[in-house]
Scaffold this motif. Structure first.
Motif, PDB file in Angstrom:
ATOM      1  N   TYR A 166       0.814  -1.215   0.000  1.00 50.27           N
ATOM      2  CA  TYR A 166       0.000   0.000   0.000  1.00 50.27           C
ATOM      3  C   TYR A 166       0.846   1.262   0.000  1.00 50.27           C
ATOM      4  O   TYR A 166       0.316   2.367   0.094  1.00 50.27           O
ATOM      5  CB  TYR A 166      -0.968  -0.011   1.182  1.00 50.27           C
ATOM      6  N   LEU A 208       2.861   2.529   2.290  1.00 51.26           N
ATOM      7  CA  LEU A 208       2.692   3.271   3.531  1.00 51.26           C
ATOM      8  C   LEU A 208       3.953   3.177   4.381  1.00 51.26           C
ATOM      9  O   LEU A 208       4.661   2.176   4.348  1.00 51.26           O
ATOM     10  CB  LEU A 208       1.502   2.721   4.331  1.00 51.26           C
ATOM     11  N   ASP A 249       2.966   7.718   7.283  1.00 50.57           N
ATOM     12  CA  ASP A 249       1.535   7.505   7.038  1.00 50.57           C
ATOM     13  C   ASP A 249       0.817   7.003   8.277  1.00 50.57           C
ATOM     14  O   ASP A 249      -0.360   7.294   8.486  1.00 50.57           O
ATOM     15  CB  ASP A 249       1.352   6.497   5.901  1.00 50.57           C
ATOM     16  N   HIS A 254      -3.614   7.708  11.782  1.00 52.16           N
ATOM     17  CA  HIS A 254      -3.641   7.284  10.381  1.00 52.16           C
ATOM     18  C   HIS A 254      -4.745   8.049   9.667  1.00 52.16           C
ATOM     19  O   HIS A 254      -5.873   8.132  10.150  1.00 52.16           O
ATOM     20  CB  HIS A 254      -3.901   5.784  10.297  1.00 52.16           C
ATOM     21  N   GLN A 255      -4.432   8.607   8.529  1.00 49.30           N
ATOM     22  CA  GLN A 255      -5.373   9.374   7.714  1.00 49.30           C
ATOM     23  C   GLN A 255      -6.069  10.462   8.539  1.00 49.30           C
ATOM     24  O   GLN A 255      -7.292  10.598   8.517  1.00 49.30           O
ATOM     25  CB  GLN A 255      -6.399   8.449   7.051  1.00 49.30           C
ATOM     26  N   LEU A 297      -4.614  -2.152   8.378  1.00 50.67           N
ATOM     27  CA  LEU A 297      -4.240  -2.215   6.967  1.00 50.67           C
ATOM     28  C   LEU A 297      -5.245  -3.014   6.145  1.00 50.67           C
ATOM     29  O   LEU A 297      -5.475  -2.692   4.974  1.00 50.67           O
ATOM     30  CB  LEU A 297      -2.834  -2.787   6.809  1.00 50.67           C
ATOM     31  N   GLU A 311      -8.454  -2.999   6.751  1.00 52.13           N
ATOM     32  CA  GLU A 311      -9.540  -2.027   6.572  1.00 52.13           C
ATOM     33  C   GLU A 311      -9.155  -0.974   5.523  1.00 52.13           C
ATOM     34  O   GLU A 311      -9.994  -0.565   4.725  1.00 52.13           O
ATOM     35  CB  GLU A 311      -9.871  -1.355   7.903  1.00 52.13           C
ATOM     36  N   TYR A 312      -7.910  -0.565   5.536  1.00 49.33           N
ATOM     37  CA  TYR A 312      -7.407   0.391   4.554  1.00 49.33           C
ATOM     38  C   TYR A 312      -7.544  -0.184   3.145  1.00 49.33           C
ATOM     39  O   TYR A 312      -7.968   0.505   2.221  1.00 49.33           O
ATOM     40  CB  TYR A 312      -5.941   0.714   4.880  1.00 49.33           C
ATOM     41  N   GLN A 331     -11.187  -0.191   2.075  1.00 48.71           N
ATOM     42  CA  GLN A 331     -11.600   1.179   1.782  1.00 48.71           C
ATOM     43  C   GLN A 331     -11.107   1.601   0.397  1.00 48.71           C
ATOM     44  O   GLN A 331     -11.864   2.164  -0.391  1.00 48.71           O
ATOM     45  CB  GLN A 331     -11.037   2.112   2.857  1.00 48.71           C
ATOM     46  N   HIS A 332      -9.860   1.296   0.098  1.00 49.69           N
ATOM     47  CA  HIS A 332      -9.307   1.705  -1.180  1.00 49.69           C
ATOM     48  C   HIS A 332      -9.808   0.845  -2.339  1.00 49.69           C
ATOM     49  O   HIS A 332      -9.898   1.329  -3.458  1.00 49.69           O
ATOM     50  CB  HIS A 332      -7.776   1.745  -1.119  1.00 49.69           C
TER      51      HIS A 332
END
Length: 175
Positions: free
Chosen positions: A16, A18, A94, A124-125, A158, A160-161, A164-165
């Protein structure tokens, strides 16, 4: 965390694209020390700051003296300030992780906060995730359990990331 699982975690960071940084108190560098055992960790881990003493927390991470006096060095509030100070110094990270807690007797130990209580903040984010866990065992065991806990948490974060992406990519193609 087993070496294969740790390698899988590092590969997710790489996949990813990150990066990661730690602000450690009671783990005293163990998070970074364990993470660098993973293949590819040199592309992921930007660094780790060990701020064991309150003075180091203040000077290196900008934790307020008032926060330490009001909540103690072993608190969620201090962990939150640690992670924000880390992010200020390493804004390209990140994911930033801060940890503090009680591995042994003394300090701010109380009925509400017994030995083994650990506080984590993961940034994060632009979102801070506050975590509190209580572990049992001697000081070394508590530190190892805290490290495993945060690595497992990062693995879930990660995943979940990625979901989401993946959803965003599908929406983009549908347009």
């Amino acid at each position: 965390m087993k070496p294969n699982d740790l390698n899988t975690l590092a590969q997710k960071f790489l996949q990813y694209k990150l990066t990661l940084a730690f602000a450690e108190s009671c783990t005293a560098g163990l998070l970074a020390s364990e993470f660098v055992k993973a293949f590819g960790s040199s592309e992921v881990l930007l660094g780790s700051v060990v701020t064991y003493h309150p003075i180091a927390k203040q000077r290196l991470l900008g934790v307020k003296k008032e926060t330490l006096a009001l909540y103690t060095a072993e608190s969620q509030q201090v962990t939150n300030e640690m992670v924000m100070g880390l992010h200020k110094h390493l804004p390209t990270a990140d994911i930033c992780v801060a940890v503090t807690g009680l591995c042994g007797g003394g300090a701010s130990e109380s009925e509400e906060k017994p030995v083994g209580t650990m506080y984590f903040t993961v940034l994060h984010q632009k979102r801070a995730y506050e975590l509190r866990e209580q572990f049992t065992g001697d000081c070394d065991k508590v530190r190892l359990l805290a490290v495993d806990y945060i690595f497992n948490y990062l693995n879930t974060l990660l995943d979940e990331y990625a979901e989401q992406h993946a959803g965003s990519a599908i929406e983009e193609k549908m347009k």
